[in-house]
Design a protein around this motif. Structure first.
Motif, short mmCIF file in Angstrom:
data_model
loop_
_atom_site.label_atom_id
_atom_site.label_comp_id
_atom_site.label_asym_id
_atom_site.label_seq_id
_atom_site.Cartn_x
_atom_site.Cartn_y
_atom_site.Cartn_z
N VAL A 8 0.87 -1.18 0.00
CA VAL A 8 0.00 0.00 0.00
C VAL A 8 0.90 1.23 0.00
CG1 VAL A 8 -1.78 1.29 1.25
CG2 VAL A 8 -1.85 -1.22 1.23
N VAL A 9 0.60 2.19 -0.87
CA VAL A 9 1.41 3.41 -0.92
C VAL A 9 1.31 4.15 0.41
CG1 VAL A 9 1.27 3.65 -3.44
CG2 VAL A 9 -0.40 4.79 -1.99
N ALA A 10 2.36 4.86 0.77
CA ALA A 10 2.45 5.53 2.07
C ALA A 10 1.26 6.45 2.34
CB ALA A 10 3.75 6.31 2.17
N SER A 11 0.80 7.16 1.33
CA SER A 11 -0.31 8.11 1.52
C SER A 11 -1.63 7.44 1.89
CB SER A 11 -0.51 8.94 0.26
OG SER A 11 -0.86 8.09 -0.83
N HIS A 12 -1.72 6.12 1.71
CA HIS A 12 -2.97 5.40 1.97
C HIS A 12 -2.83 4.32 3.04
CE1 HIS A 12 -4.01 7.53 -1.66
NE2 HIS A 12 -5.26 7.17 -1.47
N ARG A 13 -1.78 4.40 3.83
CA ARG A 13 -1.57 3.43 4.90
C ARG A 13 -2.25 3.88 6.18
NH1 ARG A 13 4.70 3.00 3.76
NH2 ARG A 13 4.54 2.00 1.73
N GLY A 14 -2.41 2.93 7.06
CA GLY A 14 -2.95 3.23 8.38
C GLY A 14 -4.41 2.86 8.50
N ARG A 15 -4.83 2.76 9.75
CA ARG A 15 -6.19 2.36 10.07
C ARG A 15 -7.23 3.30 9.48
NH1 ARG A 15 -7.32 0.42 15.99
NH2 ARG A 15 -5.54 -0.74 15.27
N SER A 16 -6.97 4.60 9.52
CA SER A 16 -7.96 5.56 9.04
C SER A 16 -8.20 5.43 7.54
CB SER A 16 -7.56 6.99 9.39
OG SER A 16 -6.34 7.32 8.76
N ALA A 17 -7.17 5.12 6.77
CA ALA A 17 -7.34 4.93 5.33
C ALA A 17 -8.06 3.62 5.04
CB ALA A 17 -5.99 4.97 4.63
N GLY A 18 -7.71 2.57 5.78
CA GLY A 18 -8.40 1.28 5.65
C GLY A 18 -8.09 0.48 4.40
N VAL A 19 -7.12 0.92 3.61
CA VAL A 19 -6.84 0.23 2.35
C VAL A 19 -6.29 -1.17 2.60
CG1 VAL A 19 -5.44 0.27 0.23
CG2 VAL A 19 -6.53 2.37 1.07
N ALA A 20 -5.29 -1.30 3.47
CA ALA A 20 -4.70 -2.61 3.75
C ALA A 20 -5.75 -3.58 4.30
CB ALA A 20 -3.53 -2.48 4.72
N GLN A 21 -6.57 -3.10 5.22
CA GLN A 21 -7.59 -3.98 5.80
C GLN A 21 -8.62 -4.40 4.75
OE1 GLN A 21 -7.36 -5.03 9.23
NE2 GLN A 21 -8.57 -6.60 8.21
N ALA A 22 -9.01 -3.48 3.88
CA ALA A 22 -9.96 -3.82 2.82
C ALA A 22 -9.37 -4.84 1.86
CB ALA A 22 -10.38 -2.55 2.07
N LEU A 23 -8.11 -4.69 1.51
CA LEU A 23 -7.46 -5.67 0.63
C LEU A 23 -7.41 -7.04 1.30
CD1 LEU A 23 -4.53 -3.52 -0.79
CD2 LEU A 23 -6.32 -4.62 -2.16
N LEU A 24 -6.98 -7.08 2.57
CA LEU A 24 -6.89 -8.36 3.26
C LEU A 24 -8.27 -8.98 3.45
CD1 LEU A 24 -5.12 -10.50 4.60
CD2 LEU A 24 -5.38 -9.25 6.75
N ASP A 25 -9.26 -8.18 3.79
CA ASP A 25 -10.62 -8.70 3.96
C ASP A 25 -11.13 -9.32 2.66
OD1 ASP A 25 -10.56 -7.85 6.60
OD2 ASP A 25 -11.88 -6.13 6.27
N THR A 26 -10.86 -8.67 1.55
CA THR A 26 -11.26 -9.20 0.24
C THR A 26 -10.59 -10.54 -0.01
OG1 THR A 26 -11.67 -7.00 -0.67
CG2 THR A 26 -11.23 -8.78 -2.26
N LEU A 27 -9.29 -10.59 0.21
CA LEU A 27 -8.55 -11.83 0.00
C LEU A 27 -9.08 -12.94 0.89
CD1 LEU A 27 -4.86 -12.44 -0.56
CD2 LEU A 27 -5.89 -13.50 1.43
N MET A 28 -9.31 -12.64 2.16
CA MET A 28 -9.78 -13.67 3.10
C MET A 28 -11.17 -14.20 2.72
SD MET A 28 -7.28 -14.07 5.17
CE MET A 28 -7.93 -14.89 6.60
N THR A 29 -12.07 -13.31 2.35
CA THR A 29 -13.41 -13.73 1.94
C THR A 29 -13.34 -14.62 0.71
OG1 THR A 29 -14.43 -11.75 2.88
CG2 THR A 29 -15.66 -12.89 1.14
N GLU A 30 -12.57 -14.18 -0.27
CA GLU A 30 -12.44 -14.97 -1.50
C GLU A 30 -11.76 -16.31 -1.22
OE1 GLU A 30 -13.64 -14.49 -4.59
OE2 GLU A 30 -14.66 -12.70 -3.88
N ALA A 31 -10.74 -16.32 -0.38
CA ALA A 31 -10.05 -17.57 -0.05
C ALA A 31 -11.01 -18.56 0.60
CB ALA A 31 -8.87 -17.28 0.87
N ARG A 32 -11.79 -18.09 1.57
CA ARG A 32 -12.77 -18.99 2.21
C ARG A 32 -13.78 -19.51 1.19
NH1 ARG A 32 -12.59 -14.95 6.22
NH2 ARG A 32 -11.51 -15.69 8.07
N ASP A 33 -14.30 -18.62 0.35
CA ASP A 33 -15.28 -19.01 -0.66
C ASP A 33 -14.71 -20.01 -1.65
OD1 ASP A 33 -17.08 -17.28 0.56
OD2 ASP A 33 -17.00 -15.76 -1.04
#
Length: 147
Positions: free
Chosen positions: A69-94
């Motif tokens: 994740v680019v530096a400008s979009h890191r951190g909890r408030s941006a939520g980019v990393a969490q959204a990417l991981l959540d997508t991966l986890m949901t798809e992996a389970r499915d």
């Protein structure tokens, strides 16, 4: 994608790695988008700001790769990393993935905390499955049972 990833690896963290060291990025569909694997990106106003990949390694297992994740979009408030991981986890389970493994470098301290917060546990290299696609820069490894 290559520019985003190499900029983070080399310029931010000083890791001596090249595009040639990462042949997976020259053919993403062949390397990632087969079996249970895939490759996702995050964009902000059409600008690429993050990536994450899942590589099918067989037997209900997969490797999490290329999470950047680019530096400008890191951190909890941006939520980019969490959204990417959540997508991966949901798809992996499915898709029937039961175990996810990942390798990272000792330098990505914030990533260590992020993975641990999301349930990944530190594992010794010898615990990795034989088919795990280990990179030369990987020095810290995690695993998570999801199924």
């Amino acid at each position: 994608m290559l520019d985003l990833i190499l900029t983070i690896q080399r310029d931010e963290y000083g890791i001596a790695i090249t595009a040639q060291d990462q042949p997976d990025l020259s053919d993403i569909p062949a390397f990632y988008q087969s079996g249970t694997g895939d490759f996702w990106v995050a964009q902000d106003d059409g600008r690429l700001v993050g990536t994450i990949a899942l590589r099918d390694i067989g037997a209900g297992q997969a490797a999490l790769r290329k999470m950047f994740v680019v530096a400008s979009h890191r951190g909890r408030s941006a939520g980019v990393a969490q959204a990417l991981l959540d997508t991966l986890m949901t798809e992996a389970r499915d898709r029937g993935v039961a175990q996810i493994w990942l390798g990272t470098t000792d330098r990505f301290l914030a990533a260590h905390r992020f993975y641990e917060k999301n349930g990944f546990g530190l594992v010794q290299p010898e615990a990795l499955p034989d088919r795990f696609p280990r990179m030369a820069v990987d020095s810290r490894f995690y695993g998570l049972r999801i199924g």
